[in-house]
Write an enzyme that holds these catalytic residues in place. Sequence first.
Site, PDB file in Angstrom:
ATOM      1  N   ALA A 502      48.300 -14.121   2.024  1.00  0.00           N
ATOM      2  CA  ALA A 502      48.602 -14.270   0.815  1.00  0.00           C
ATOM      3  C   ALA A 502      49.262 -12.834   0.456  1.00  0.00           C
ATOM      4  O   ALA A 502      48.544 -11.822   0.686  1.00  0.00           O
ATOM      5  CB  ALA A 502      47.588 -14.798  -0.272  1.00  0.00           C
ATOM      6  N   LYS A 576      38.118  -1.855  -3.633  1.00  0.00           N
ATOM      7  CA  LYS A 576      36.719  -1.116  -3.998  1.00  0.00           C
ATOM      8  C   LYS A 576      36.349  -1.652  -5.272  1.00  0.00           C
ATOM      9  O   LYS A 576      34.987  -1.524  -5.643  1.00  0.00           O
ATOM     10  CB  LYS A 576      36.953   0.236  -4.537  1.00  0.00           C
ATOM     11  N   VAL A 606      35.219   3.732   1.408  1.00  0.00           N
ATOM     12  CA  VAL A 606      34.845   4.892   1.169  1.00  0.00           C
ATOM     13  C   VAL A 606      35.259   5.615   2.763  1.00  0.00           C
ATOM     14  O   VAL A 606      34.777   5.283   3.627  1.00  0.00           O
ATOM     15  CB  VAL A 606      33.162   5.394   0.944  1.00  0.00           C
ATOM     16  N   ALA A 608      38.115   5.788   4.132  1.00  0.00           N
ATOM     17  CA  ALA A 608      38.797   4.806   4.991  1.00  0.00           C
ATOM     18  C   ALA A 608      38.111   4.480   6.401  1.00  0.00           C
ATOM     19  O   ALA A 608      37.177   3.871   6.446  1.00  0.00           O
ATOM     20  CB  ALA A 608      40.119   5.519   5.312  1.00  0.00           C
ATOM     21  N   LEU A 610      36.302   6.487   8.261  1.00  0.00           N
ATOM     22  CA  LEU A 610      35.231   7.027   8.791  1.00  0.00           C
ATOM     23  C   LEU A 610      33.880   6.227   8.383  1.00  0.00           C
ATOM     24  O   LEU A 610      33.678   5.340   7.582  1.00  0.00           O
ATOM     25  CB  LEU A 610      35.053   8.210   7.818  1.00  0.00           C
ATOM     26  N   GLU A 664      46.741   6.214  -4.591  1.00  0.00           N
ATOM     27  CA  GLU A 664      46.593   4.868  -4.638  1.00  0.00           C
ATOM     28  C   GLU A 664      48.012   4.433  -5.424  1.00  0.00           C
ATOM     29  O   GLU A 664      48.868   5.522  -5.761  1.00  0.00           O
ATOM     30  CB  GLU A 664      45.671   4.722  -5.986  1.00  0.00           C
ATOM     31  N   ASP A 675      38.956   6.949  -8.792  1.00  0.00           N
ATOM     32  CA  ASP A 675      38.855   6.443  -7.610  1.00  0.00           C
ATOM     33  C   ASP A 675      37.648   7.231  -6.530  1.00  0.00           C
ATOM     34  O   ASP A 675      36.806   6.476  -5.967  1.00  0.00           O
ATOM     35  CB  ASP A 675      40.128   6.975  -6.742  1.00  0.00           C
ATOM     36  N   LYS A 679      33.885   5.531  -5.378  1.00  0.00           N
ATOM     37  CA  LYS A 679      33.499   5.838  -4.127  1.00  0.00           C
ATOM     38  C   LYS A 679      31.980   6.365  -4.148  1.00  0.00           C
ATOM     39  O   LYS A 679      31.095   5.990  -3.246  1.00  0.00           O
ATOM     40  CB  LYS A 679      34.118   6.809  -3.528  1.00  0.00           C
TER      41      LYS A 679
END
Length: 811
Positions: A502, A576, A606, A608, A610, A664, A675, A679
């Site tokens: 989608a 998130k 959080v 990416a 990692l 972002e 952001d 996180k």
Amino acid sequence: MKVLKFGGTSVGSVSSILSLKQIVEKEAKHQSIIVVVSALGGITDQLIKTSLLAREGDERWRKEFDAMVDRHHKMIDTIITDTSERELLFNKVDTLFEQLQSIYYGVFLIHDLSHKTQDTIESYGERLSSNIVASLIRGSKWMDARKFIKTEKEHGRQRLDTELTNQLVKDTFKSLPRISIVPGFIAEDRDTGDITNLGRGGSDYTASILAAALDAEVLEIWTDVDGFMTADPRVIKEAYTINELSYAEAMELSNFGAKVIYPPTIYPVCVKNIPIRVKNTFNPQGKGTIIKSSIENNQKPIKGISSIKATTVITVTGLSMVGVVGVNRRIFSSLAANGISVFLVSQAASENNTSIGVKDEDAVNAVNVLNEEFKLEIEDGRMFPMYAESGLATVAIVGENMKHSPGITGKLFGTLGRSGISIIAIAQGASEMNISFVVKGSDLRKSLNVLHDSFFLSEYKVLNLFICGVGTVGGKLIEQIKKQYEELKLHSNLKLNVVGIASSHNAIFNREGLDLDHYSEELKASEPSNPEKLRDSILQMNIFNSVFVDCTASKDVADLYQSLLENNISVVAANKIAASGPFEEYELLKRTALQRGVKFRFETNVGAGLPIIGTINDLRNSGDKILKIEAVLSGTLNFIFNEINADIPFSETVKRAKEQGYSEPDPRIDLSGKDVIRKLVILTREAGYKVNQEDVEKNLFVPDEFFKGSLEDFWKNLPNLDTDFEQRRQRLSEEGKRWRFVATMDNCRTSVALKEVAANHPFYNLEGSNNIVLLTTERYKEYPMQIQGYGAGASVTAAGVFANIMSIANI
Ligand code: ADP
Ligand code: ASP
Ligand code: MG
């Protein structure tokens, strides 16, 4: 001698009938054979349909009739090359068609279709096909099945008179022709001489009766699939051929709907210990399936799964059935006396109720019979009127090895439960070879798929993915899935099936898997969609092992998670919003996932790719306690503070962060600290503390007024900050320090702040858009655990999402 039975599809087309000829002629070189044939594929249905039209006085019966004549004529024209042979055959066939037409006309005139007439009409399919085959195979002898397959009427239904039939078969085939051709299915009433039949699919039975009576070496069932398969191949794409089955297993599977063999077929040959071989007319070289009494034990606990659609469960119950004598005897004898067969029985030990499974078509009759049988008890209140639920489906898992494997039932019901499938009735015999259960008709396909998958009958485990969002992360994810697809299939036995994609305005679906090379074009051409429509379509597909992957940043999409999880669909979110939203909602999502046995994963929220959230979870699960978190969690801000120098002003670094895909889509979310706050909230919650975004103390570096107004205003005003930043930067540089936007959780107190770190600080050397997290725990107290690396970027985020998906596959 051998008996070979060829089903409808094996005589349905020119190529199949020519293949039949080759198979038969090859076999007949070695021994005498009897060939039993069905009607041309689809003809029995068409004969019935035409009779119903005629009964209704509908002229269209003529068109249907003509089409049948035409199909047989064309077949003869193509396969019988000898002119005089063809002439002879045309005469026979046309005589049969003339009779049939007269019967139809009679039905049409008087609007009456008795059982007797119906059976007569149905017999023409096999009479026609067997004459064609007899004419095609030189030297063969056509035998009239009605002369030796005899039935008698019992409870209003025809059943085989075994003794008489066996005797007649033995007499008829005393001297065995090299090749006999016998029409399957049809029979004759031993008392009235009327034409009857052995029931739909009954040609298999004809062949079995012959094989048993004549002590054949083998009974071969030639059909259109490679053998008896682990499940119905029309429903389960991953179904494959079973090499060996015991008679008992084959009987259980076919009784519960495996159409490949008509259930009564197995008994006569089983008694005589004659093996059945199931083979494919379209692939004669294939091994097929052998069904015999003793088979090699293979390791799999279950052999196959089959199902019966259109099931009705009738519950016989009362406040105190304990005092009612012989309930079960009365249930079964009254139903039997009315010719209704019961294929599933389930009774609670309390004896307060008995549930029985019958076919939908028998439901009304069965309810009436039982209400009548227990009329007195119902009247005086000891029992309730019958309660019937129709439109259900019965599934059976079958395998002799189940006896020796504890835990099958647990696995079965656990698997179904995790898929959100509720079970309406269950039955398991003491033989432990068959567990059957009833589910809603709309859950049938899903049940079959999920069981086939989880009992490792399938070659691959399948995950069905719905990917929402095709921007940078979603796009990369689809690319990575496409690239890894074959590799995962080959080495991990995992098939990642993208069944839905989608974008923000459109959605496409395909339960077999979308074409990942052309999804963008397909999306563009598709119907408009929105999050609610998307959810409805996903729920309606009711597909097994499904995972919803959210690669958007949309609140509306995050709002779908709860209902998806409630419907046993796992969620993997790069978004998130849900995990950082109101604490109660986050908690409910996690609780729902746990209760439903599905997963809610958001590792990429959080850092990416990692492994931060996973590590926190691992530490806690192993009994550690997270005391403090210090982290640089914004790749964007780190990029900005690493880029800024005398030549590149602050506003320019923000622009670069956006252009290079680090920020972002709206960089204000990064600059406002929002952001990072999200996180930090997520990490703090995962560390076991209750926190909301409002609880985080903020020490920001862009004044509030820059966040008011439109995005355009923001970009316009941003350069106004450059001079001030440059002055501060110079001072910082002289002091030998660097800026880092640091998120901290210390004993449940959370804050974000722009900090100046000196060269000896672990955050000082953090390059580019990297992230770093220091975890101080009870075990890692003096030297905190440190996780560091790329913390932003579409590829690493997509890879993190991919890893989350894989973690679901591996449970
Ligand atoms: P025929 O005309 O040869 O008698 P049928 O249509 O009666 O053929 O039976 C063969 C069909 O049964 C297959 O084409 C397949 O779609 C269906 N089928 C259902 N369950 C099974 C199963 N477990 N194994 C093989 N085939 C199955
Ligand atoms: N022709 C019959 C049917 O379609 C019998 C058979 O095919 O076995 O049911
Ligand atoms: Mg059949």
